[in-house]
Design an enzyme around this catalytic site. Structure first.
Site, mmCIF file in Angstrom:
data_model
loop_
_atom_site.group_PDB
_atom_site.id
_atom_site.type_symbol
_atom_site.label_atom_id
_atom_site.label_comp_id
_atom_site.label_asym_id
_atom_site.label_seq_id
_atom_site.Cartn_x
_atom_site.Cartn_y
_atom_site.Cartn_z
ATOM 1 N N CYS A 72 -25.554 42.052 0.897
ATOM 2 C CA CYS A 72 -26.085 40.830 0.292
ATOM 3 C C CYS A 72 -25.746 40.791 -1.191
ATOM 4 O O CYS A 72 -25.617 41.836 -1.834
ATOM 5 C CB CYS A 72 -27.604 40.766 0.431
ATOM 6 N N ASP A 73 -25.634 39.598 -1.719
ATOM 7 C CA ASP A 73 -25.532 39.438 -3.159
ATOM 8 C C ASP A 73 -25.960 38.031 -3.528
ATOM 9 O O ASP A 73 -26.039 37.142 -2.672
ATOM 10 C CB ASP A 73 -24.116 39.713 -3.672
ATOM 11 N N GLN A 74 -26.232 37.856 -4.808
ATOM 12 C CA GLN A 74 -26.700 36.568 -5.305
ATOM 13 C C GLN A 74 -26.087 36.320 -6.673
ATOM 14 O O GLN A 74 -26.045 37.223 -7.513
ATOM 15 C CB GLN A 74 -28.218 36.584 -5.394
#
Length: 201
Positions: A72-74
């Site tokens: 995941c990343d944002q």
């Protein structure tokens, strides 16, 4: 069972609350170096979040053959509707957090929340969700008081806020999923996990 390629407390809490069986492993990625390299390739905020999520999942997948690994990343971009708007990283210190909040005050920004599932070194599913965030105008006094209250927690968050905490007070309007704001496009992920038999259909 899935493997979460992250030590993020927020993502672990979301998976736990949704009764997703998982274990968490650190991907061991130098995020700053990876971001610099990907930005040099001209990736916009959405593509950058997607690429970083894939990188983390790939790193962990090498250590756990046969496992579904979730990376995941944002990313955060400032400007209404522009994925190529100015990107904001996590604050390096308290003074930088004040600068970031002054920059976001009274403006629209977008959060791009990416998730990638890798199996045996191959991406098999991905999803990027974008949330439009309108921050109300903030006084310097409010910013200082807010950071006094929540700095130990929000310092790890892009944009310097936790929507599930006092960070909710920063906004006048939010358009999109709260799960995505917390760093995980949860509902699409749950749909995918049902197709793989990880969760009951």
């Amino acid at each position: 069972m899935i493997v979460l390629a992250s030590q993020s407390a927020s993502r672990r809490a979301l998976l736990t609350a949704a009764h997703v069986p998982f274990e968490a492993l650190s991907p061991g990625v130098d995020e700053d170096a990876a971001k610099d390299a990907l930005r040099a390739d001209g990736l916009d905020a959405r593509a950058l979040a997607d690429a970083l999520a894939e990188l983390k999942a790939l790193k962990v997948s090498r250590r756990v053959p046969g496992a579904l690994v979730l990376g995941c990343d944002q990313t955060l971009s400032v400007g209404d509707g522009a994925d190529r708007g100015d990107m904001i990283d996590k604050a390096v210190d308290r003074a930088d957090a004040e600068r970031i909040l002054r920059l976001l005050s009274g403006r629209v920004h977008h959060l791009h929340s990416a998730a990638v599932i890798v199996l045996n070194g191959e991406p098999i599913w991905r999803h990027v969700e974008r949330v439009r965030m309108t921050m109300r105008p903030l006084s310097d006094d409010f910013i200082r008081a807010y950071l006094d209250d929540d700095w130990d927690a929000c310092r790890w968050c892009v944009g310097c806020y936790r929507i599930e905490g006092p960070g909710a007070q920063l906004f006048s309007r939010v358009e999109g999923s709260q799960f995505a704001i917390q760093g995980l496009p949860l509902l699409p992920l749950l749909d995918f996990l049902r197709t793989r038999g990880v969760l009951a259909a």
